[in-house]
Design a protein around this motif. Structure first.
Motif, mmCIF file in Angstrom:
data_model
loop_
_atom_site.group_PDB
_atom_site.id
_atom_site.type_symbol
_atom_site.label_atom_id
_atom_site.label_comp_id
_atom_site.label_asym_id
_atom_site.label_seq_id
_atom_site.Cartn_x
_atom_site.Cartn_y
_atom_site.Cartn_z
ATOM 1 N N ALA A 4 66.558 -7.925 -23.148
ATOM 2 C CA ALA A 4 65.854 -9.217 -23.975
ATOM 3 C C ALA A 4 64.190 -9.969 -22.356
ATOM 4 O O ALA A 4 65.394 -10.082 -21.699
ATOM 5 C CB ALA A 4 66.497 -10.308 -24.531
ATOM 6 N N VAL A 5 63.496 -10.178 -22.878
ATOM 7 C CA VAL A 5 63.073 -11.270 -21.713
ATOM 8 C C VAL A 5 61.789 -12.664 -22.223
ATOM 9 O O VAL A 5 61.878 -12.065 -23.484
ATOM 10 C CB VAL A 5 62.030 -10.660 -21.388
ATOM 11 C CG1 VAL A 5 60.996 -11.270 -20.352
ATOM 12 C CG2 VAL A 5 61.940 -9.259 -20.442
ATOM 13 N N LEU A 6 62.545 -13.998 -22.352
ATOM 14 C CA LEU A 6 61.858 -15.065 -22.891
ATOM 15 C C LEU A 6 60.865 -15.442 -22.078
ATOM 16 O O LEU A 6 61.252 -15.295 -20.476
ATOM 17 C CB LEU A 6 62.853 -16.502 -22.260
ATOM 18 C CG LEU A 6 62.585 -17.650 -23.266
ATOM 19 C CD1 LEU A 6 62.132 -17.078 -24.715
ATOM 20 C CD2 LEU A 6 63.334 -18.258 -23.169
ATOM 21 N N GLY A 13 46.551 -19.268 -19.255
ATOM 22 C CA GLY A 13 47.080 -17.859 -20.165
ATOM 23 C C GLY A 13 48.046 -16.936 -19.212
ATOM 24 O O GLY A 13 47.754 -16.280 -19.786
ATOM 25 N N GLN A 14 48.471 -17.898 -18.108
ATOM 26 C CA GLN A 14 49.328 -16.379 -17.236
ATOM 27 C C GLN A 14 51.163 -16.782 -17.528
ATOM 28 O O GLN A 14 51.757 -17.324 -17.820
ATOM 29 C CB GLN A 14 49.508 -16.648 -16.026
ATOM 30 C CG GLN A 14 50.095 -15.982 -15.078
ATOM 31 C CD GLN A 14 50.039 -16.434 -13.834
ATOM 32 O OE1 GLN A 14 49.095 -16.988 -13.239
ATOM 33 N NE2 GLN A 14 50.673 -14.973 -13.094
ATOM 34 N N GLU A 15 51.596 -15.991 -18.184
ATOM 35 C CA GLU A 15 52.393 -15.110 -18.797
ATOM 36 C C GLU A 15 53.856 -15.641 -17.809
ATOM 37 O O GLU A 15 53.428 -14.344 -17.003
ATOM 38 C CB GLU A 15 52.617 -13.619 -19.681
ATOM 39 C CG GLU A 15 54.175 -14.057 -20.720
ATOM 40 C CD GLU A 15 54.147 -13.047 -21.411
ATOM 41 O OE1 GLU A 15 54.616 -13.144 -23.027
ATOM 42 O OE2 GLU A 15 52.790 -11.698 -21.502
ATOM 43 N N TYR A 16 55.151 -16.811 -17.823
ATOM 44 C CA TYR A 16 55.647 -16.543 -16.416
ATOM 45 C C TYR A 16 57.115 -16.445 -17.409
ATOM 46 O O TYR A 16 57.448 -16.522 -19.407
ATOM 47 C CB TYR A 16 56.385 -17.934 -16.435
ATOM 48 C CG TYR A 16 54.853 -18.206 -15.755
ATOM 49 C CD1 TYR A 16 54.631 -18.304 -14.732
ATOM 50 C CD2 TYR A 16 54.099 -18.899 -16.336
ATOM 51 C CE1 TYR A 16 53.306 -18.303 -13.593
ATOM 52 C CE2 TYR A 16 52.485 -19.806 -16.031
ATOM 53 C CZ TYR A 16 52.479 -19.147 -14.114
ATOM 54 O OH TYR A 16 51.146 -19.293 -13.159
ATOM 55 N N ILE A 17 57.682 -15.177 -17.195
ATOM 56 C CA ILE A 17 59.246 -15.426 -17.014
ATOM 57 C C ILE A 17 60.037 -16.568 -17.336
ATOM 58 O O ILE A 17 60.594 -17.084 -15.965
ATOM 59 C CB ILE A 17 59.726 -13.444 -16.530
ATOM 60 C CG1 ILE A 17 59.037 -12.598 -16.426
ATOM 61 C CG2 ILE A 17 61.349 -13.826 -16.964
ATOM 62 C CD1 ILE A 17 59.698 -11.211 -15.995
ATOM 63 N N ILE A 18 60.863 -16.608 -18.205
ATOM 64 C CA ILE A 18 61.911 -17.844 -18.575
ATOM 65 C C ILE A 18 63.630 -16.873 -17.895
ATOM 66 O O ILE A 18 64.357 -18.208 -17.922
ATOM 67 C CB ILE A 18 61.520 -18.762 -19.444
ATOM 68 C CG1 ILE A 18 59.949 -18.991 -19.898
ATOM 69 C CG2 ILE A 18 62.584 -19.605 -19.574
ATOM 70 C CD1 ILE A 18 59.759 -20.704 -19.093
ATOM 71 N N ALA A 19 63.787 -16.116 -19.395
ATOM 72 C CA ALA A 19 65.009 -16.296 -18.663
ATOM 73 C C ALA A 19 65.120 -14.055 -19.384
ATOM 74 O O ALA A 19 63.663 -14.181 -20.027
ATOM 75 C CB ALA A 19 65.445 -16.445 -19.688
ATOM 76 N N VAL A 38 61.645 -3.939 -32.081
ATOM 77 C CA VAL A 38 61.187 -5.310 -32.749
ATOM 78 C C VAL A 38 60.622 -5.965 -31.948
ATOM 79 O O VAL A 38 60.979 -6.286 -30.718
ATOM 80 C CB VAL A 38 62.809 -6.105 -33.304
ATOM 81 C CG1 VAL A 38 62.136 -7.793 -33.335
ATOM 82 C CG2 VAL A 38 63.557 -5.096 -33.831
ATOM 83 N N ILE A 39 59.479 -6.849 -32.582
ATOM 84 C CA ILE A 39 58.511 -7.691 -31.128
ATOM 85 C C ILE A 39 58.504 -8.433 -32.233
ATOM 86 O O ILE A 39 58.082 -8.811 -32.958
ATOM 87 C CB ILE A 39 57.133 -6.823 -31.359
ATOM 88 C CG1 ILE A 39 57.627 -5.714 -29.992
ATOM 89 C CG2 ILE A 39 56.853 -7.789 -30.267
ATOM 90 C CD1 ILE A 39 55.813 -4.869 -29.695
ATOM 91 N N LEU A 40 58.899 -10.034 -31.387
ATOM 92 C CA LEU A 40 58.749 -11.475 -32.059
ATOM 93 C C LEU A 40 57.473 -12.172 -31.910
ATOM 94 O O LEU A 40 58.092 -12.158 -29.973
ATOM 95 C CB LEU A 40 60.582 -11.924 -32.150
ATOM 96 C CG LEU A 40 61.052 -11.566 -32.942
ATOM 97 C CD1 LEU A 40 62.200 -12.254 -32.387
ATOM 98 C CD2 LEU A 40 61.000 -11.443 -34.170
ATOM 99 N N VAL A 41 56.869 -12.494 -31.817
ATOM 100 C CA VAL A 41 55.384 -13.551 -31.698
ATOM 101 C C VAL A 41 55.613 -14.465 -31.845
ATOM 102 O O VAL A 41 55.817 -15.194 -33.750
ATOM 103 C CB VAL A 41 54.146 -12.608 -31.749
ATOM 104 C CG1 VAL A 41 52.931 -13.570 -31.592
ATOM 105 C CG2 VAL A 41 54.010 -11.452 -31.381
#
Length: 41
Positions: A4-6, A13-19, A38-41
């Motif tokens: 899993a990636v949070l 607009g740049q995406e950062y990995i939190i966990a 499964v993709i949750l948006v």
């Protein structure tokens, strides 16, 4: 295995990995298909 990636989008607009988390499947879970996504948006 399971993973899993949070992520969070920043102001520009740049995406950062939190966990990030991952683990191996146990014997029972190994019997299930790994093709369902499964993709949750």
């Amino acid at each position: 295995g399971l993973e899993a990636v949070l992520t969070q989008k920043g102001d520009i607009g740049q995406e950062y990995i939190i966990a990030f988390a991952s683990r191996s499947n146990n014997n029972v879970e190994s019997n299930y298909s790994s093709y369902e996504e499964v993709i949750l948006v």
